[in-house]
Design a protein around this motif. Structure first.
Motif, PDB file in Angstrom:
ATOM      1  N   VAL A   1       4.280  67.998   5.407  1.00  0.00           N
ATOM      2  CA  VAL A   1       3.839  67.005   6.393  1.00  0.00           C
ATOM      3  C   VAL A   1       3.578  65.659   5.713  1.00  0.00           C
ATOM      4  O   VAL A   1       3.999  64.604   6.194  1.00  0.00           O
ATOM      5  CB  VAL A   1       2.571  67.502   7.125  1.00  0.00           C
ATOM      6  CG1 VAL A   1       1.930  66.369   7.918  1.00  0.00           C
ATOM      7  CG2 VAL A   1       2.911  68.672   8.043  1.00  0.00           C
ATOM      8  N   ALA A   2       2.893  65.711   4.553  1.00  0.00           N
ATOM      9  CA  ALA A   2       2.586  64.459   3.840  1.00  0.00           C
ATOM     10  C   ALA A   2       3.873  63.755   3.445  1.00  0.00           C
ATOM     11  O   ALA A   2       3.996  62.525   3.584  1.00  0.00           O
ATOM     12  CB  ALA A   2       1.731  64.758   2.615  1.00  0.00           C
ATOM     13  N   GLN A   3       4.863  64.516   2.962  1.00  0.00           N
ATOM     14  CA  GLN A   3       6.134  63.902   2.568  1.00  0.00           C
ATOM     15  C   GLN A   3       6.821  63.235   3.751  1.00  0.00           C
ATOM     16  O   GLN A   3       7.355  62.131   3.626  1.00  0.00           O
ATOM     17  CB  GLN A   3       7.048  64.950   1.929  1.00  0.00           C
ATOM     18  CG  GLN A   3       6.644  65.228   0.483  1.00  0.00           C
ATOM     19  CD  GLN A   3       7.325  66.459  -0.092  1.00  0.00           C
ATOM     20  OE1 GLN A   3       8.022  67.184   0.633  1.00  0.00           O
ATOM     21  NE2 GLN A   3       7.122  66.707  -1.381  1.00  0.00           N
ATOM     22  N   ARG A   4       6.788  63.899   4.909  1.00  0.00           N
ATOM     23  CA  ARG A   4       7.402  63.281   6.094  1.00  0.00           C
ATOM     24  C   ARG A   4       6.673  61.988   6.473  1.00  0.00           C
ATOM     25  O   ARG A   4       7.302  60.982   6.814  1.00  0.00           O
ATOM     26  CB  ARG A   4       7.349  64.244   7.288  1.00  0.00           C
ATOM     27  CG  ARG A   4       8.309  65.426   7.174  1.00  0.00           C
ATOM     28  CD  ARG A   4       8.133  66.328   8.389  1.00  0.00           C
ATOM     29  NE  ARG A   4       8.780  67.615   8.233  1.00  0.00           N
ATOM     30  CZ  ARG A   4       9.768  68.057   9.018  1.00  0.00           C
ATOM     31  NH1 ARG A   4      10.229  67.305   9.996  1.00  0.00           N
ATOM     32  NH2 ARG A   4      10.289  69.247   8.821  1.00  0.00           N
ATOM     33  N   LEU A   5       5.334  62.047   6.440  1.00  0.00           N
ATOM     34  CA  LEU A   5       4.557  60.851   6.804  1.00  0.00           C
ATOM     35  C   LEU A   5       4.883  59.695   5.866  1.00  0.00           C
ATOM     36  O   LEU A   5       5.058  58.552   6.292  1.00  0.00           O
ATOM     37  CB  LEU A   5       3.047  61.153   6.741  1.00  0.00           C
ATOM     38  CG  LEU A   5       2.477  61.994   7.891  1.00  0.00           C
ATOM     39  CD1 LEU A   5       1.065  62.478   7.556  1.00  0.00           C
ATOM     40  CD2 LEU A   5       2.448  61.195   9.195  1.00  0.00           C
ATOM     41  N   ILE A   6       4.963  59.992   4.578  1.00  0.00           N
ATOM     42  CA  ILE A   6       5.219  58.948   3.582  1.00  0.00           C
ATOM     43  C   ILE A   6       6.624  58.385   3.761  1.00  0.00           C
ATOM     44  O   ILE A   6       6.838  57.175   3.735  1.00  0.00           O
ATOM     45  CB  ILE A   6       5.002  59.508   2.158  1.00  0.00           C
ATOM     46  CG1 ILE A   6       3.512  59.821   1.949  1.00  0.00           C
ATOM     47  CG2 ILE A   6       5.506  58.520   1.097  1.00  0.00           C
ATOM     48  CD1 ILE A   6       3.229  60.753   0.796  1.00  0.00           C
ATOM     49  N   ARG A   7       7.589  59.286   3.978  1.00  0.00           N
ATOM     50  CA  ARG A   7       8.970  58.853   4.194  1.00  0.00           C
ATOM     51  C   ARG A   7       9.057  57.931   5.407  1.00  0.00           C
ATOM     52  O   ARG A   7       9.806  56.955   5.427  1.00  0.00           O
ATOM     53  CB  ARG A   7       9.870  60.090   4.393  1.00  0.00           C
ATOM     54  CG  ARG A   7      11.335  59.810   4.490  1.00  0.00           C
ATOM     55  CD  ARG A   7      12.176  60.947   3.910  1.00  0.00           C
ATOM     56  NE  ARG A   7      11.593  62.266   4.141  1.00  0.00           N
ATOM     57  CZ  ARG A   7      11.877  63.056   5.176  1.00  0.00           C
ATOM     58  NH1 ARG A   7      12.755  62.678   6.083  1.00  0.00           N
ATOM     59  NH2 ARG A   7      11.316  64.249   5.302  1.00  0.00           N
ATOM     60  N   ALA A   8       8.241  58.233   6.421  1.00  0.00           N
ATOM     61  CA  ALA A   8       8.288  57.437   7.647  1.00  0.00           C
ATOM     62  C   ALA A   8       7.605  56.084   7.480  1.00  0.00           C
ATOM     63  O   ALA A   8       7.726  55.214   8.328  1.00  0.00           O
ATOM     64  CB  ALA A   8       7.630  58.207   8.781  1.00  0.00           C
ATOM     65  N   GLY A   9       6.826  55.921   6.376  1.00  0.00           N
ATOM     66  CA  GLY A   9       6.234  54.611   6.117  1.00  0.00           C
ATOM     67  C   GLY A   9       4.744  54.498   6.371  1.00  0.00           C
ATOM     68  O   GLY A   9       4.199  53.396   6.375  1.00  0.00           O
ATOM     69  N   VAL A  10       4.079  55.651   6.589  1.00  0.00           N
ATOM     70  CA  VAL A  10       2.623  55.614   6.765  1.00  0.00           C
ATOM     71  C   VAL A  10       1.978  55.141   5.470  1.00  0.00           C
ATOM     72  O   VAL A  10       2.429  55.456   4.383  1.00  0.00           O
ATOM     73  CB  VAL A  10       2.128  57.032   7.164  1.00  0.00           C
ATOM     74  CG1 VAL A  10       0.707  57.269   6.752  1.00  0.00           C
ATOM     75  CG2 VAL A  10       2.305  57.223   8.663  1.00  0.00           C
ATOM     76  N   ARG A  11       0.922  54.329   5.584  1.00  0.00           N
ATOM     77  CA  ARG A  11       0.282  53.773   4.382  1.00  0.00           C
ATOM     78  C   ARG A  11      -1.003  54.494   4.000  1.00  0.00           C
ATOM     79  O   ARG A  11      -1.492  54.357   2.885  1.00  0.00           O
ATOM     80  CB  ARG A  11      -0.008  52.285   4.583  1.00  0.00           C
ATOM     81  CG  ARG A  11       1.275  51.460   4.688  1.00  0.00           C
ATOM     82  CD  ARG A  11       0.948  50.070   5.205  1.00  0.00           C
ATOM     83  NE  ARG A  11      -0.017  49.422   4.337  1.00  0.00           N
ATOM     84  CZ  ARG A  11      -1.012  48.617   4.749  1.00  0.00           C
ATOM     85  NH1 ARG A  11      -1.180  48.377   6.035  1.00  0.00           N
ATOM     86  NH2 ARG A  11      -1.834  48.054   3.896  1.00  0.00           N
ATOM     87  N   GLY A  12      -1.560  55.243   4.947  1.00  0.00           N
ATOM     88  CA  GLY A  12      -2.803  55.949   4.643  1.00  0.00           C
ATOM     89  C   GLY A  12      -2.770  57.344   5.233  1.00  0.00           C
ATOM     90  O   GLY A  12      -2.210  57.552   6.319  1.00  0.00           O
ATOM     91  N   ILE A  13      -3.354  58.307   4.518  1.00  0.00           N
ATOM     92  CA  ILE A  13      -3.394  59.694   4.986  1.00  0.00           C
ATOM     93  C   ILE A  13      -4.822  60.217   4.874  1.00  0.00           C
ATOM     94  O   ILE A  13      -5.458  60.087   3.825  1.00  0.00           O
ATOM     95  CB  ILE A  13      -2.431  60.585   4.171  1.00  0.00           C
ATOM     96  CG1 ILE A  13      -0.974  60.172   4.433  1.00  0.00           C
ATOM     97  CG2 ILE A  13      -2.640  62.063   4.508  1.00  0.00           C
ATOM     98  CD1 ILE A  13       0.047  60.948   3.605  1.00  0.00           C
ATOM     99  N   LEU A  14      -5.302  60.796   5.971  1.00  0.00           N
ATOM    100  CA  LEU A  14      -6.575  61.506   5.963  1.00  0.00           C
ATOM    101  C   LEU A  14      -6.230  62.986   6.056  1.00  0.00           C
ATOM    102  O   LEU A  14      -5.638  63.426   7.046  1.00  0.00           O
ATOM    103  CB  LEU A  14      -7.429  61.068   7.161  1.00  0.00           C
ATOM    104  CG  LEU A  14      -8.854  61.609   7.235  1.00  0.00           C
ATOM    105  CD1 LEU A  14      -9.690  61.070   6.080  1.00  0.00           C
ATOM    106  CD2 LEU A  14      -9.501  61.214   8.565  1.00  0.00           C
ATOM    107  N   ASN A  15      -6.554  63.742   5.023  1.00  0.00           N
ATOM    108  CA  ASN A  15      -6.104  65.126   4.944  1.00  0.00           C
ATOM    109  C   ASN A  15      -7.248  66.125   5.088  1.00  0.00           C
ATOM    110  O   ASN A  15      -8.183  66.121   4.304  1.00  0.00           O
ATOM    111  CB  ASN A  15      -5.421  65.353   3.576  1.00  0.00           C
ATOM    112  CG  ASN A  15      -5.034  66.808   3.373  1.00  0.00           C
ATOM    113  OD1 ASN A  15      -4.549  67.449   4.310  1.00  0.00           O
ATOM    114  ND2 ASN A  15      -5.244  67.324   2.175  1.00  0.00           N
ATOM    115  N   PHE A  16      -7.163  66.967   6.105  1.00  0.00           N
ATOM    116  CA  PHE A  16      -8.166  68.021   6.310  1.00  0.00           C
ATOM    117  C   PHE A  16      -7.706  69.360   5.744  1.00  0.00           C
ATOM    118  O   PHE A  16      -8.470  70.320   5.755  1.00  0.00           O
ATOM    119  CB  PHE A  16      -8.447  68.204   7.803  1.00  0.00           C
ATOM    120  CG  PHE A  16      -9.333  67.154   8.402  1.00  0.00           C
ATOM    121  CD1 PHE A  16     -10.706  67.317   8.415  1.00  0.00           C
ATOM    122  CD2 PHE A  16      -8.804  65.994   8.932  1.00  0.00           C
ATOM    123  CE1 PHE A  16     -11.536  66.353   8.964  1.00  0.00           C
ATOM    124  CE2 PHE A  16      -9.622  65.014   9.484  1.00  0.00           C
ATOM    125  CZ  PHE A  16     -10.992  65.195   9.499  1.00  0.00           C
ATOM    126  N   ALA A  17      -6.462  69.455   5.294  1.00  0.00           N
ATOM    127  CA  ALA A  17      -5.955  70.741   4.791  1.00  0.00           C
ATOM    128  C   ALA A  17      -6.504  70.980   3.382  1.00  0.00           C
ATOM    129  O   ALA A  17      -6.579  70.053   2.583  1.00  0.00           O
ATOM    130  CB  ALA A  17      -4.433  70.725   4.771  1.00  0.00           C
TER     131      ALA A  17
END
Lengths: 209, 209
Positions: free
Chosen positions: A164-180
Protein backbone atom coordinates in the motif's frame (compact mmCIF):
# COMPACT_ATOMS: atom_id res chain seq x y z
CA UNK A 1 7.60 33.23 11.06
CA UNK A 2 9.93 33.17 8.08
CA UNK A 3 12.93 32.52 10.30
CA UNK A 4 10.99 29.80 12.13
CA UNK A 5 10.06 28.05 8.91
CA UNK A 6 13.71 27.62 8.15
CA UNK A 7 14.35 25.97 11.52
CA UNK A 8 14.12 22.22 11.81
CA UNK A 9 11.78 21.78 14.74
CA UNK A 10 12.05 18.34 16.35
CA UNK A 11 9.07 16.00 16.42
CA UNK A 12 8.56 16.21 20.22
CA UNK A 13 8.55 20.01 19.90
CA UNK A 14 5.98 19.85 17.09
CA UNK A 15 3.80 17.70 19.37
CA UNK A 16 4.08 20.20 22.20
CA UNK A 17 3.18 23.01 19.77
CA UNK A 18 0.07 21.00 18.79
CA UNK A 19 -0.80 20.86 22.47
CA UNK A 20 -0.29 24.60 23.01
CA UNK A 21 -2.34 25.26 19.88
CA UNK A 22 -5.35 23.38 21.35
CA UNK A 23 -5.00 25.12 24.70
CA UNK A 24 -4.79 28.54 23.03
CA UNK A 25 -7.99 27.75 21.08
CA UNK A 26 -9.78 26.89 24.34
CA UNK A 27 -8.46 30.04 26.04
CA UNK A 28 -9.58 32.21 23.12
CA UNK A 29 -13.03 30.55 23.14
CA UNK A 30 -13.17 31.36 26.86
CA UNK A 31 -12.42 35.03 26.19
CA UNK A 32 -8.82 35.06 27.48
CA UNK A 33 -6.49 37.54 25.76
CA UNK A 34 -3.17 36.65 27.35
CA UNK A 35 -1.60 33.59 28.92
CA UNK A 36 1.53 33.15 31.03
CA UNK A 37 4.17 30.51 30.42
CA UNK A 38 3.19 29.11 33.86
CA UNK A 39 -0.41 28.70 32.82
CA UNK A 40 0.49 27.15 29.43
CA UNK A 41 2.88 24.83 31.25
CA UNK A 42 0.29 23.82 33.84
CA UNK A 43 -2.33 23.11 31.18
CA UNK A 44 0.00 21.27 28.81
CA UNK A 45 2.02 19.26 31.30
CA UNK A 46 5.34 20.83 30.20
CA UNK A 47 7.55 22.95 32.47
CA UNK A 48 7.43 26.78 32.20
CA UNK A 49 11.08 26.71 31.06
CA UNK A 50 10.16 24.24 28.28
CA UNK A 51 7.24 26.42 27.16
CA UNK A 52 9.46 29.51 27.01
CA UNK A 53 12.15 27.58 25.13
CA UNK A 54 9.62 26.18 22.60
CA UNK A 55 8.07 29.58 21.93
CA UNK A 56 11.43 31.36 21.74
CA UNK A 57 12.18 29.09 18.74
CA UNK A 58 10.11 31.42 16.65
CA UNK A 59 11.05 34.65 18.34
CA UNK A 60 8.37 34.80 21.02
CA UNK A 61 9.15 36.02 24.48
CA UNK A 62 6.21 36.46 26.82
CA UNK A 63 6.14 39.87 28.45
CA UNK A 64 6.76 39.98 32.17
CA UNK A 65 3.45 40.47 33.92
CA UNK A 66 1.26 40.10 30.80
CA UNK A 67 2.49 36.91 29.11
CA UNK A 68 1.71 35.85 25.54
CA UNK A 69 -1.06 37.27 23.35
CA UNK A 70 -3.42 34.28 22.92
CA UNK A 71 -4.89 35.00 19.46
CA UNK A 72 -1.58 36.03 17.90
CA UNK A 73 0.27 33.00 19.25
CA UNK A 74 -2.53 30.67 18.10
CA UNK A 75 -2.36 32.13 14.57
CA UNK A 76 1.41 31.76 14.39
CA UNK A 77 1.41 28.18 15.68
CA UNK A 78 -1.37 27.35 13.17
CA UNK A 79 0.91 28.59 10.37
CA UNK A 80 3.96 26.74 11.75
CA UNK A 81 1.97 23.49 11.90
CA UNK A 82 0.73 23.95 8.33
CA UNK A 83 -2.89 24.15 9.49
CA UNK A 84 -3.79 27.34 7.62
CA UNK A 85 -4.39 25.31 4.51
CA UNK A 86 -6.54 22.39 3.46
CA UNK A 87 -5.08 18.85 3.23
CA UNK A 88 -6.66 16.14 1.10
CA UNK A 89 -6.45 12.71 2.69
CA UNK A 90 -7.00 9.18 1.36
CA UNK A 91 -7.55 6.18 3.67
CA UNK A 92 -6.44 2.72 2.57
CA UNK A 93 -8.18 -0.18 4.32
CA UNK A 94 -11.96 0.15 4.69
CA UNK A 95 -12.29 -1.39 8.15
CA UNK A 96 -13.45 -0.23 11.58
CA UNK A 97 -10.49 2.07 12.10
CA UNK A 98 -11.17 3.80 8.75
CA UNK A 99 -14.81 4.21 9.80
CA UNK A 100 -13.69 5.75 13.09
CA UNK A 101 -11.27 8.12 11.34
CA UNK A 102 -13.92 9.30 8.88
CA UNK A 103 -16.24 10.06 11.78
CA UNK A 104 -13.48 11.88 13.71
CA UNK A 105 -14.59 15.50 13.73
CA UNK A 106 -11.22 16.91 14.87
CA UNK A 107 -9.68 16.07 11.48
CA UNK A 108 -12.09 18.19 9.47
CA UNK A 109 -11.84 20.99 12.00
CA UNK A 110 -8.07 21.17 11.51
CA UNK A 111 -8.32 21.16 7.72
CA UNK A 112 -7.78 17.44 7.01
CA UNK A 113 -10.48 16.23 4.63
CA UNK A 114 -10.83 12.53 3.90
CA UNK A 115 -11.75 12.47 0.20
CA UNK A 116 -11.29 8.78 -0.68
CA UNK A 117 -11.33 5.29 0.89
CA UNK A 118 -9.80 2.22 -0.72
CA UNK A 119 -9.94 -1.52 -0.08
CA UNK A 120 -8.97 -4.71 -1.90
CA UNK A 121 -12.06 -6.63 -0.76
CA UNK A 122 -14.59 -6.84 -3.65
CA UNK A 123 -17.36 -7.10 -1.05
CA UNK A 124 -16.46 -3.63 0.24
CA UNK A 125 -15.66 -1.90 -3.06
CA UNK A 126 -18.67 0.17 -4.16
CA UNK A 127 -20.12 0.53 -0.64
CA UNK A 128 -21.29 4.01 0.25
CA UNK A 129 -19.67 5.41 3.39
CA UNK A 130 -21.31 8.69 4.30
CA UNK A 131 -21.19 9.75 0.67
CA UNK A 132 -17.72 8.30 0.00
CA UNK A 133 -17.73 5.33 -2.37
CA UNK A 134 -15.22 2.67 -1.29
CA UNK A 135 -12.82 2.31 -4.25
CA UNK A 136 -10.74 -0.63 -5.34
CA UNK A 137 -7.06 -0.53 -4.41
CA UNK A 138 -6.42 -0.82 -8.16
CA UNK A 139 -7.87 2.67 -8.60
CA UNK A 140 -5.48 4.11 -6.01
CA UNK A 141 -2.77 5.58 -8.21
CA UNK A 142 -5.22 7.30 -10.57
CA UNK A 143 -7.46 8.48 -7.74
CA UNK A 144 -4.59 10.04 -5.77
CA UNK A 145 -3.73 12.09 -8.83
CA UNK A 146 -7.31 13.02 -9.76
CA UNK A 147 -8.31 13.88 -6.21
CA UNK A 148 -5.01 15.65 -5.50
CA UNK A 149 -4.48 13.63 -2.31
CA UNK A 150 -1.57 14.92 -0.18
CA UNK A 151 -1.66 12.43 2.68
CA UNK A 152 -2.38 8.69 2.78
CA UNK A 153 -3.53 6.95 5.96
CA UNK A 154 -2.79 3.22 6.06
CA UNK A 155 -5.23 1.19 8.15
CA UNK A 156 -4.65 -2.00 6.13
CA UNK A 157 -3.26 -5.12 7.88
CA UNK A 158 0.51 -5.36 8.44
CA UNK A 159 1.03 -7.82 5.58
CA UNK A 160 -0.47 -5.37 3.06
CA UNK A 161 1.14 -2.19 4.41
CA UNK A 162 4.35 -2.27 2.37
CA UNK A 163 2.48 -2.74 -0.90
CA UNK A 164 0.00 0.00 0.00
CA UNK A 165 2.80 2.42 0.92
CA UNK A 166 4.55 1.75 -2.39
CA UNK A 167 1.36 2.47 -4.33
CA UNK A 168 0.77 5.68 -2.38
CA UNK A 169 4.34 6.85 -3.00
CA UNK A 170 4.19 5.95 -6.69
CA UNK A 171 0.98 7.97 -6.96
CA UNK A 172 2.75 11.02 -5.51
CA UNK A 173 1.52 11.20 -1.92
CA UNK A 174 3.91 13.28 0.20
CA UNK A 175 2.92 12.14 3.67
CA UNK A 176 1.85 8.81 5.17
CA UNK A 177 0.21 8.14 8.52
CA UNK A 178 0.61 4.43 9.19
CA UNK A 179 -1.47 2.47 11.70
CA UNK A 180 -0.22 -0.95 10.56
CA UNK A 181 2.32 -2.64 12.86
CA UNK A 182 5.83 -3.17 11.47
CA UNK A 183 8.34 -0.90 9.84
CA UNK A 184 7.77 0.88 6.52
CA UNK A 185 10.58 2.33 4.43
CA UNK A 186 9.86 5.48 2.46
CA UNK A 187 12.07 7.67 0.29
CA UNK A 188 13.41 10.92 1.75
CA UNK A 189 10.87 13.17 0.05
CA UNK A 190 7.97 11.35 1.77
CA UNK A 191 7.16 12.01 5.44
CA UNK A 192 6.06 9.04 7.53
CA UNK A 193 4.42 8.93 10.96
CA UNK A 194 3.69 5.60 12.60
CA UNK A 195 0.88 5.33 15.13
CA UNK A 196 1.22 2.35 17.41
CA UNK A 197 -1.73 2.13 19.74
CA UNK A 198 0.01 -0.56 21.81
CA UNK A 199 2.72 1.96 22.73
CA UNK A 200 0.07 4.14 24.37
CA UNK A 201 -1.05 1.23 26.51
CA UNK A 202 2.57 0.39 27.31
CA UNK A 203 3.21 3.85 28.67
CA UNK A 204 0.18 3.28 30.91
CA UNK A 205 1.32 -0.15 32.04
CA UNK A 206 4.71 1.34 32.89
CA UNK A 207 2.97 3.89 35.11
CA UNK A 208 0.70 1.28 36.73
CA UNK A 209 3.37 -1.27 37.47
CA UNK B 1 16.18 -3.79 37.36
CA UNK B 2 15.38 -2.98 41.01
CA UNK B 3 17.28 0.28 40.84
CA UNK B 4 15.60 1.12 37.54
CA UNK B 5 12.13 0.54 38.95
CA UNK B 6 12.79 3.24 41.53
CA UNK B 7 13.74 5.76 38.84
CA UNK B 8 11.08 8.00 37.36
CA UNK B 9 11.51 7.43 33.65
CA UNK B 10 10.03 10.25 31.55
CA UNK B 11 7.21 9.56 29.12
CA UNK B 12 9.33 10.19 25.96
CA UNK B 13 11.89 7.71 27.32
CA UNK B 14 9.17 5.12 27.97
CA UNK B 15 8.04 5.57 24.36
CA UNK B 16 11.57 5.05 23.07
CA UNK B 17 11.88 1.94 25.26
CA UNK B 18 8.65 0.65 23.65
CA UNK B 19 10.30 1.21 20.28
CA UNK B 20 13.50 -0.61 21.25
CA UNK B 21 11.39 -3.44 22.69
CA UNK B 22 9.68 -3.98 19.30
CA UNK B 23 12.98 -3.83 17.43
CA UNK B 24 14.59 -6.32 19.84
CA UNK B 25 11.66 -8.70 19.28
CA UNK B 26 12.18 -8.49 15.51
CA UNK B 27 15.94 -9.02 15.87
CA UNK B 28 15.41 -12.04 18.13
CA UNK B 29 12.87 -13.48 15.66
CA UNK B 30 15.50 -12.98 12.95
CA UNK B 31 18.09 -14.95 14.94
CA UNK B 32 20.24 -11.98 16.03
CA UNK B 33 21.98 -12.38 19.39
CA UNK B 34 23.55 -8.94 19.81
CA UNK B 35 22.84 -5.43 18.61
CA UNK B 36 24.96 -2.27 18.66
CA UNK B 37 23.75 1.13 19.83
CA UNK B 38 24.29 2.31 16.23
CA UNK B 39 21.98 -0.35 14.87
CA UNK B 40 19.31 0.25 17.53
CA UNK B 41 19.59 3.97 16.81
CA UNK B 42 19.30 3.49 13.06
CA UNK B 43 16.25 1.26 13.40
CA UNK B 44 14.48 3.40 16.01
CA UNK B 45 15.23 6.85 14.65
CA UNK B 46 17.05 7.92 17.85
CA UNK B 47 20.75 8.87 17.97
CA UNK B 48 23.32 6.31 19.23
CA UNK B 49 24.07 8.66 22.16
CA UNK B 50 20.36 8.72 23.05
CA UNK B 51 20.14 4.91 22.89
CA UNK B 52 23.16 4.55 25.18
CA UNK B 53 21.76 7.13 27.59
CA UNK B 54 18.32 5.45 27.67
CA UNK B 55 19.78 2.01 28.29
CA UNK B 56 22.27 3.26 30.86
CA UNK B 57 19.24 4.34 32.93
CA UNK B 58 18.91 0.79 34.02
CA UNK B 59 22.57 -0.07 34.24
CA UNK B 60 23.16 -1.30 30.70
CA UNK B 61 26.30 -0.47 28.85
CA UNK B 62 26.81 -2.16 25.49
CA UNK B 63 30.17 -3.88 25.22
CA UNK B 64 32.62 -2.40 22.74
CA UNK B 65 32.66 -4.59 19.66
CA UNK B 66 29.76 -6.86 20.70
CA UNK B 67 26.97 -4.49 21.75
CA UNK B 68 23.88 -5.44 23.74
CA UNK B 69 22.56 -8.99 24.27
CA UNK B 70 19.24 -8.96 22.38
CA UNK B 71 17.23 -11.48 24.40
CA UNK B 72 18.40 -10.19 27.78
CA UNK B 73 17.68 -6.57 26.92
CA UNK B 74 14.25 -7.49 25.54
CA UNK B 75 13.37 -9.32 28.77
CA UNK B 76 14.49 -6.42 30.93
CA UNK B 77 12.61 -3.80 28.91
CA UNK B 78 9.50 -6.01 29.01
CA UNK B 79 9.72 -5.97 32.82
CA UNK B 80 10.36 -2.21 32.95
CA UNK B 81 7.30 -1.57 30.76
CA UNK B 82 5.12 -3.79 32.93
CA UNK B 83 4.49 -6.20 30.05
CA UNK B 84 5.39 -9.39 31.90
CA UNK B 85 1.92 -9.47 33.37
CA UNK B 86 -1.63 -9.53 32.09
CA UNK B 87 -3.75 -6.34 32.06
CA UNK B 88 -7.54 -6.42 32.00
CA UNK B 89 -9.04 -3.64 29.90
CA UNK B 90 -12.57 -2.24 29.57
CA UNK B 91 -13.64 -0.08 26.61
CA UNK B 92 -16.35 2.55 27.06
CA UNK B 93 -18.15 3.62 23.88
CA UNK B 94 -19.17 0.80 21.53
CA UNK B 95 -18.44 2.57 18.24
CA UNK B 96 -16.13 2.01 15.29
CA UNK B 97 -13.00 2.85 17.25
CA UNK B 98 -13.93 0.31 19.94
CA UNK B 99 -14.46 -2.28 17.19
CA UNK B 100 -11.03 -1.47 15.76
CA UNK B 101 -9.36 -1.71 19.18
CA UNK B 102 -10.93 -5.08 19.92
CA UNK B 103 -9.65 -6.38 16.58
CA UNK B 104 -6.15 -4.94 17.20
CA UNK B 105 -3.96 -8.01 17.62
CA UNK B 106 -0.97 -6.11 19.07
CA UNK B 107 -2.89 -5.48 22.29
CA UNK B 108 -3.45 -9.14 23.07
CA UNK B 109 0.12 -9.97 22.11
CA UNK B 110 1.45 -7.49 24.66
CA UNK B 111 -0.80 -8.77 27.44
CA UNK B 112 -3.68 -6.29 27.20
CA UNK B 113 -6.97 -8.19 27.15
CA UNK B 114 -10.21 -6.35 26.42
CA UNK B 115 -12.71 -8.06 28.73
CA UNK B 116 -15.69 -5.70 28.58
CA UNK B 117 -17.34 -3.09 26.33
CA UNK B 118 -19.89 -0.53 27.54
CA UNK B 119 -22.29 1.89 25.88
CA UNK B 120 -25.25 4.03 26.89
CA UNK B 121 -27.22 3.35 23.70
CA UNK B 122 -30.00 0.80 24.42
CA UNK B 123 -29.80 -0.31 20.75
CA UNK B 124 -26.20 -1.43 21.30
CA UNK B 125 -26.50 -2.90 24.80
CA UNK B 126 -26.80 -6.68 24.53
CA UNK B 127 -25.13 -6.93 21.12
CA UNK B 128 -22.56 -9.69 20.80
CA UNK B 129 -19.12 -8.44 19.71
CA UNK B 130 -16.87 -11.41 19.06
CA UNK B 131 -18.12 -13.05 22.23
CA UNK B 132 -18.18 -9.84 24.27
CA UNK B 133 -21.68 -8.70 25.21
CA UNK B 134 -22.00 -4.90 25.04
CA UNK B 135 -23.00 -3.83 28.56
CA UNK B 136 -24.93 -0.81 29.72
CA UNK B 137 -22.89 2.06 31.13
CA UNK B 138 -24.97 1.60 34.29
CA UNK B 139 -23.26 -1.76 34.82
CA UNK B 140 -19.81 -0.18 34.61
CA UNK B 141 -18.94 0.21 38.28
CA UNK B 142 -19.99 -3.33 39.20
CA UNK B 143 -18.40 -4.84 36.08
CA UNK B 144 -15.03 -3.15 36.66
CA UNK B 145 -14.95 -4.73 40.12
CA UNK B 146 -16.22 -8.16 39.07
CA UNK B 147 -13.97 -8.36 36.00
CA UNK B 148 -10.99 -6.90 37.88
CA UNK B 149 -10.45 -4.29 35.12
CA UNK B 150 -7.17 -2.37 35.53
CA UNK B 151 -7.38 -0.01 32.55
CA UNK B 152 -10.30 1.82 30.97
CA UNK B 153 -10.23 3.02 27.36
CA UNK B 154 -12.57 5.91 26.62
CA UNK B 155 -13.82 6.04 23.02
CA UNK B 156 -17.04 7.85 23.96
CA UNK B 157 -17.76 11.33 22.50
CA UNK B 158 -16.13 14.38 24.15
CA UNK B 159 -19.32 15.44 25.92
CA UNK B 160 -19.57 12.07 27.73
CA UNK B 161 -15.87 11.63 28.53
CA UNK B 162 -15.82 13.41 31.91
CA UNK B 163 -18.76 11.38 33.22
CA UNK B 164 -17.23 8.14 31.91
CA UNK B 165 -13.87 8.93 33.51
CA UNK B 166 -15.54 9.63 36.85
CA UNK B 167 -17.37 6.31 36.72
CA UNK B 168 -14.16 4.45 35.84
CA UNK B 169 -12.27 6.11 38.70
CA UNK B 170 -15.09 5.47 41.16
CA UNK B 171 -15.02 1.81 40.13
CA UNK B 172 -11.31 1.60 40.93
CA UNK B 173 -9.61 1.67 37.52
CA UNK B 174 -5.96 2.72 37.86
CA UNK B 175 -5.22 3.74 34.29
CA UNK B 176 -7.21 5.49 31.56
CA UNK B 177 -6.43 5.73 27.86
CA UNK B 178 -8.57 8.55 26.49
CA UNK B 179 -9.40 8.99 22.81
CA UNK B 180 -12.01 11.71 23.39
CA UNK B 181 -10.94 15.28 22.56
CA UNK B 182 -10.70 17.73 25.47
CA UNK B 183 -9.02 17.64 28.82
CA UNK B 184 -9.83 15.15 31.57
CA UNK B 185 -8.88 15.64 35.19
CA UNK B 186 -8.01 12.57 37.22
CA UNK B 187 -6.76 12.14 40.79
CA UNK B 188 -3.05 11.53 41.37
CA UNK B 189 -3.41 7.77 41.91
CA UNK B 190 -4.88 7.32 38.39
CA UNK B 191 -2.65 7.41 35.31
CA UNK B 192 -4.05 9.09 32.21
CA UNK B 193 -2.83 9.01 28.62
CA UNK B 194 -4.59 11.05 25.96
CA UNK B 195 -4.44 9.93 22.34
CA UNK B 196 -5.17 12.70 19.90
CA UNK B 197 -5.16 11.40 16.36
CA UNK B 198 -5.25 14.96 14.95
CA UNK B 199 -1.83 15.60 16.55
CA UNK B 200 -0.37 12.81 14.41
CA UNK B 201 -1.70 14.46 11.27
CA UNK B 202 -0.43 17.83 12.47
CA UNK B 203 3.10 16.54 12.81
CA UNK B 204 2.77 15.35 9.18
CA UNK B 205 1.38 18.66 7.94
CA UNK B 206 4.28 20.43 9.66
CA UNK B 207 6.69 18.23 7.71
CA UNK B 208 4.83 18.69 4.40
CA UNK B 209 4.46 22.44 4.57
Amino acid sequence: VNAAEELRISDPTVRRLSGYYRILGELRAGGEETVSSYDLAHRSGATPAQVRKDLSLFGHFGKRGTGYAVAQLETEIRAILGLNRHWRVGVVGAGNLAHALIAYREFAREGFEIVAVFDNDPAKVGQDWNGLRVRSIDELVDAVREERIDIGIITAPAEAATDVAQRLIRAGVRGILNFAPGKLFVPKHVSLRNVNLAIELESLSYALK
